[in-house]
Enzyme design. Structure first.
Site, PDB file in Angstrom:
ATOM      1  N   GLU A 192      -0.963 -11.698  -4.159  1.00  0.00           N
ATOM      2  CA  GLU A 192      -1.301 -12.760  -5.195  1.00  0.00           C
ATOM      3  C   GLU A 192      -0.461 -12.125  -6.379  1.00  0.00           C
ATOM      4  O   GLU A 192       0.490 -12.697  -7.314  1.00  0.00           O
ATOM      5  CB  GLU A 192      -2.491 -13.351  -5.497  1.00  0.00           C
ATOM      6  CG  GLU A 192      -3.006 -14.280  -4.548  1.00  0.00           C
ATOM      7  CD  GLU A 192      -3.763 -13.299  -3.435  1.00  0.00           C
ATOM      8  OE1 GLU A 192      -4.741 -14.010  -2.868  1.00  0.00           O
ATOM      9  OE2 GLU A 192      -3.831 -12.132  -3.241  1.00  0.00           O
ATOM     10  N   GLU A 207       0.929  -1.302  -0.046  1.00  0.00           N
ATOM     11  CA  GLU A 207       0.137   0.223  -0.056  1.00  0.00           C
ATOM     12  C   GLU A 207       0.924   1.387   0.024  1.00  0.00           C
ATOM     13  O   GLU A 207       1.898   1.120   0.554  1.00  0.00           O
ATOM     14  CB  GLU A 207      -0.822   0.077   1.199  1.00  0.00           C
ATOM     15  CG  GLU A 207      -1.677  -1.266   1.166  1.00  0.00           C
ATOM     16  CD  GLU A 207      -2.230  -1.709   2.808  1.00  0.00           C
ATOM     17  OE1 GLU A 207      -2.929  -2.654   2.934  1.00  0.00           O
ATOM     18  OE2 GLU A 207      -1.942  -0.817   3.571  1.00  0.00           O
ATOM     19  N   CYS A 229      -9.130 -12.608  -3.103  1.00  0.00           N
ATOM     20  CA  CYS A 229     -10.172 -11.833  -3.236  1.00  0.00           C
ATOM     21  C   CYS A 229     -10.667 -11.961  -4.747  1.00  0.00           C
ATOM     22  O   CYS A 229      -9.810 -12.538  -5.428  1.00  0.00           O
ATOM     23  CB  CYS A 229      -9.883 -10.387  -2.896  1.00  0.00           C
ATOM     24  SG  CYS A 229      -8.735  -9.787  -4.057  1.00  0.00           S
ATOM     25  N   HIS A 255      -1.940  -6.502  -4.642  1.00  0.00           N
ATOM     26  CA  HIS A 255      -2.269  -7.616  -3.800  1.00  0.00           C
ATOM     27  C   HIS A 255      -1.237  -8.589  -3.689  1.00  0.00           C
ATOM     28  O   HIS A 255      -0.405  -8.684  -4.373  1.00  0.00           O
ATOM     29  CB  HIS A 255      -3.368  -8.081  -4.272  1.00  0.00           C
ATOM     30  CG  HIS A 255      -4.858  -7.167  -4.414  1.00  0.00           C
ATOM     31  ND1 HIS A 255      -5.899  -7.637  -3.978  1.00  0.00           N
ATOM     32  CD2 HIS A 255      -4.829  -5.903  -4.535  1.00  0.00           C
ATOM     33  CE1 HIS A 255      -6.867  -6.503  -3.873  1.00  0.00           C
ATOM     34  NE2 HIS A 255      -6.061  -5.578  -4.586  1.00  0.00           N
TER      35      HIS A 255
END
Length: 294
Positions: free
Chosen positions: A104, A91, A129, A102
């Site tokens: 992954e 982030e 997600c 993310h």
């Protein structure tokens, strides 16, 4: 050993600690394991491949940069070569939430940018997600990619993404992690050429807008990122995020960046310059250049 690994390392079994200690000794451990290292760790720890990946997940999660959520997700992408690639969520304060990487995406782009040709499995400590499930559907492994989660039986991406929409629906034949070279001529200095090389590797079958980023650290190390589009558009990974991901996984910080170059076409349908420059400036890098692909 980089300080970020110390807590997770201390919780590993003694035999796994002994085998990992020389690998992690380098402050700039590349957050990947060769097939030979994986084999050695399996034999030393007496673990099969799945169990070893779960055991190593806390080390991957330790690479997370989560100044906003403080929620660390770790992933390990297992390449068809036998090499394993760590990934973790990132982030960026001072930018927008859309710049987030993310876990992954981190592990998969890590594998791709190191030249891996395909993935056999992804191990992650929290269920993927929807964004990540869609991102994985762009891979040349397709819906057969195995997903491993703690405490659950392994399943394929097909199980996690039923009735999937993906590149095949748009008649796209060249998939993410397939070898690509768009043939732009290398010009300029070493960093500029690195950015152009990254752009040549772009996966951009939807916009036809190649781009690549090269980051130079104060010690001379260079990290590159290539643009990776997705059939669903929004899960697309910009080239800067790919480069920042590699930089961070290798134990560098944003303050280590002394120069950045973006390579892209000036007349492309999609332009990366504004978002790239804004994000880098938010991270403290102001020496940013742009080279136009011919």
């Amino acid at each position: 050993m980089h300080p970020r690994f110390q807590t997770a390392f201390a919780q590993l079994a003694d035999n796994l600690q002994s085998a990992l200690a020389p690998i992690l000794a380098d402050h700039h451990f590349p957050a990947m394991l060769t097939a030979e290292q994986v084999s050695t760790l399996k034999n030393t720890a007496g673990l099969d491949e799945d169990a070893l990946a779960f055991a190593l997940l806390p080390l991957a999660a330790a690479c997370a940069r989560t100044d906003l959520s403080h929620f660390n997700v770790g992933a390990i992408a297992r390449g068809v070569s036998g090499n394993w690639y760590f990934g973790a969520n990132m982030e960026f304060l001072g930018t927008t939430m859309q710049q987030t990487v993310h876990a992954e995406q981190s592990a998969i782009s890590h594998a791709w940018l190191r030249g891996e040709k395909g993935l056999a499995a992804v191990t992650v400590n929290y269920t993927p997600c929807g964004h990540c499930r869609q991102f994985m559907n762009e891979l040349n492994s397709g819906l057969d990619l195995r997903i491993h989660l703690p405490g659950r039986a392994p399943h394929t991406l097909r199980d996690y993404l039923p009735d999937a929409f993906g590149p095949k629906d748009l008649e796209i034949k060249t998939l993410l992690m397939d070898e690509q070279d768009h043939g732009f001529t290398l010009t300029g200095d070493t960093l500029t050429q690195a950015a152009i090389t990254a752009a040549n590797k772009s996966h951009m079958p939807y916009s036809h807008s190649p781009s690549g980023v090269a980051l130079e650290c104060k010690d001379g190390r260079i990290f590159t990122g290539s643009y990776a589009e997705n059939a669903a558009f929004n899960p697309t990974l910009p080239p800067l995020q790919g480069a920042l991901n590699l930089l961070s996984l290798n134990g560098y910080d944003y303050a280590d960046i002394q120069r950045a170059i973006l390579a892209e076409k000036g007349d492309a349908a999609l332009i990366q310059w504004d978002a790239t420059a804004a994000t880098l400036k938010a991270l403290g890098c102001h020496n940013i250049d742009r080279v136009l692909l011919g």
